[in-house]
Motif scaffolding. Structure first.
Motif, short mmCIF file in Angstrom:
data_model
loop_
_atom_site.label_atom_id
_atom_site.label_comp_id
_atom_site.label_asym_id
_atom_site.label_seq_id
_atom_site.Cartn_x
_atom_site.Cartn_y
_atom_site.Cartn_z
N ASP A 174 -6.92 6.41 2.56
CA ASP A 174 -5.60 5.79 2.46
C ASP A 174 -5.69 4.41 3.11
OD1 ASP A 174 -2.88 4.97 2.97
OD2 ASP A 174 -2.26 7.05 2.74
N ALA A 175 -5.37 3.36 2.35
CA ALA A 175 -5.52 2.00 2.85
C ALA A 175 -4.74 1.76 4.13
CB ALA A 175 -5.09 1.00 1.76
N ARG A 176 -3.63 2.48 4.30
CA ARG A 176 -2.80 2.29 5.49
C ARG A 176 -3.47 2.81 6.76
NH1 ARG A 176 2.42 5.34 3.29
NH2 ARG A 176 0.73 6.84 2.97
N SER A 177 -4.50 3.65 6.60
CA SER A 177 -5.16 4.23 7.76
C SER A 177 -6.38 3.43 8.20
CB SER A 177 -5.58 5.67 7.46
OG SER A 177 -6.65 5.72 6.53
N VAL A 178 -6.67 2.34 7.49
CA VAL A 178 -7.86 1.53 7.78
C VAL A 178 -7.43 0.21 8.42
CG1 VAL A 178 -9.87 0.38 6.79
CG2 VAL A 178 -9.09 2.58 5.85
N ALA A 179 -7.96 -0.06 9.61
CA ALA A 179 -7.65 -1.30 10.33
C ALA A 179 -8.70 -2.37 10.00
CB ALA A 179 -7.63 -1.03 11.83
N PRO A 180 -8.33 -3.64 10.10
CA PRO A 180 -9.31 -4.71 9.82
C PRO A 180 -10.59 -4.58 10.63
CG PRO A 180 -7.09 -5.63 9.98
CD PRO A 180 -6.98 -4.19 10.39
N GLU A 181 -10.47 -4.12 11.88
CA GLU A 181 -11.67 -4.02 12.71
C GLU A 181 -12.61 -2.88 12.29
OE1 GLU A 181 -8.19 -2.28 15.19
OE2 GLU A 181 -8.52 -3.97 13.81
N ASP A 182 -12.16 -2.03 11.38
CA ASP A 182 -13.02 -0.95 10.87
C ASP A 182 -13.97 -1.44 9.78
OD1 ASP A 182 -11.44 0.68 12.48
OD2 ASP A 182 -10.20 1.39 10.82
N LEU A 183 -13.76 -2.66 9.28
CA LEU A 183 -14.50 -3.17 8.14
C LEU A 183 -15.64 -4.08 8.59
CD1 LEU A 183 -11.39 -4.02 5.93
CD2 LEU A 183 -12.89 -2.02 5.69
N LEU A 184 -16.86 -3.74 8.21
CA LEU A 184 -18.06 -4.49 8.58
C LEU A 184 -18.59 -5.22 7.35
CD1 LEU A 184 -19.83 -1.60 10.54
CD2 LEU A 184 -18.45 -3.44 11.54
N VAL A 185 -18.81 -6.53 7.48
CA VAL A 185 -19.30 -7.31 6.33
C VAL A 185 -20.77 -7.00 6.07
CG1 VAL A 185 -19.79 -9.64 5.49
CG2 VAL A 185 -17.63 -9.17 6.66
N ALA A 186 -21.10 -6.75 4.81
CA ALA A 186 -22.48 -6.56 4.38
C ALA A 186 -22.79 -7.55 3.27
CB ALA A 186 -22.71 -5.13 3.89
N GLU A 187 -23.93 -8.20 3.36
CA GLU A 187 -24.37 -9.08 2.28
C GLU A 187 -24.80 -8.23 1.08
OE1 GLU A 187 -28.18 -11.68 2.20
OE2 GLU A 187 -26.62 -12.86 3.22
N ARG A 188 -24.38 -8.64 -0.11
CA ARG A 188 -24.70 -7.88 -1.32
C ARG A 188 -25.60 -8.74 -2.19
NH1 ARG A 188 -26.12 -4.84 -4.78
NH2 ARG A 188 -24.85 -3.35 -5.98
N ARG A 189 -26.88 -8.38 -2.27
CA ARG A 189 -27.86 -9.20 -2.98
C ARG A 189 -28.16 -8.61 -4.36
NH1 ARG A 189 -32.22 -9.86 1.97
NH2 ARG A 189 -30.84 -11.05 3.39
N TYR A 190 -27.98 -9.46 -5.36
CA TYR A 190 -28.38 -9.16 -6.74
C TYR A 190 -29.52 -10.12 -7.11
CZ TYR A 190 -23.70 -7.05 -6.94
OH TYR A 190 -22.58 -6.31 -6.69
#
Length: 264
Positions: A174-190
């Motif tokens: 549920d998007a409402r249960s996710v805080a910004p600090e829970d999200l870790l940036v990952a580089e996506r290489r193609y």
């Protein structure tokens, strides 16, 4: 139901997801993963209460005229227009453009034969604050900057392509249960470009949902980016998971996810 959700552990290491090889079916990732037990709720009972802008996902009946989801031409001519109509209906977008899709199988021999990918056992969100608008710039050419002046979203549609899904189903947070600090940036290489995704760090606040035994005529619609910052759902992390109720000998999962730009 209690199940283990595969999260990323924030060790400070640079996170990279890379695809390569024939049809980009090979994967390399960096970073540490840790599984956490969580309640994964059966959301069929509450499907009528779900909202794309509140929860980040909805579940709908959606029969498709597709005969064979491995038919690349039919995907473009039949399935893409079906998905575009569906997203316009559930989101209220004025314009929708499906720009790609991913077929997945839990069967290794089928993956090698058909050059498709495996289920992703890692909680993630496909776009970030940066890569959402960047995807518009990559896809929409001269139109991009004008389109970016108004609200847009990236919305995905996920479904079974053959038998009901009994192994490695998809869980959504549920998007409402996710805080910004829970999200870790990952580089996506193609092979031909570099993007970004978010991986999800564990929090006991996360509320997880799934739809057991999804059939071919059902669709899970979820939002992985929204440019609006007015409190509506913007990112909806999701992951395949090992369902402890999967019966022995259950068929490997076969699924497709289509990705679309939605302009408002």
């Amino acid at each position: 139901m209690q199940a283990e959700i595969p999260y990323t552990v924030d060790t400070g290491e640079k996170l990279v997801n890379e695809t390569f090889g024939p049809n980009n079916i090979r994967r390399r990732t960096s970073g540490a993963q840790g599984k956490h037990r969580a309640t994964v709720n059966d959301a069929r009972a509450i499907r009528a209460k779900l909202s794309l802008d509140e929860n980040g996902f909805v579940f709908v009946e959606h029969p498709s005229a597709m005969k064979n989801f491995f038919d690349a031409e039919a995907l473009k001519s039949v399935y893409y227009p079906e998905v575009e109509r569906l997203i316009r209906s559930v989101s209220g977008a004025a314009r929708v453009l499906v720009f790609d899709h991913t077929l997945r199988s839990g069967d290794e021999s089928e993956r090698e034969e058909k050059l498709i990918r495996e289920p992703v056992l890692s909680a993630h969100n496909d776009y970030t604050e940066w890569s959402g608008p960047n995807r518009v710039r990559e896809l929409m050419g001269e139109e991009a900057e004008k389109l970016l002046e108004r609200r847009f979203a990236i919305i995905q549609v996920w479904r079974a392509i053959n038998q009901p899904i009994r192994s490695n189903p998809l869980a959504v947070a549920d998007a409402r249960s996710v805080a910004p600090e829970d999200l870790l940036v990952a580089e996506r290489r193609y092979p031909n470009r570099v993007g970004q995704t978010y991986r999800l760090k564990y929090s006991p606040r996360h509320r997880w949902f799934y739809f057991p035994e999804m059939r071919r005529d059902e669709a899970l619609v979820f939002k992985v980016y929204d440019s609006a910052t007015d409190g509506r759902a913007r990112f909806t992390p999701h992951t395949s998971f090992e369902d402890p109720t999967t019966p022995p000998g259950a068929a490997p999962r076969q699924s497709i996810e289509a990705r679309a730009l939605a302009f408002f």
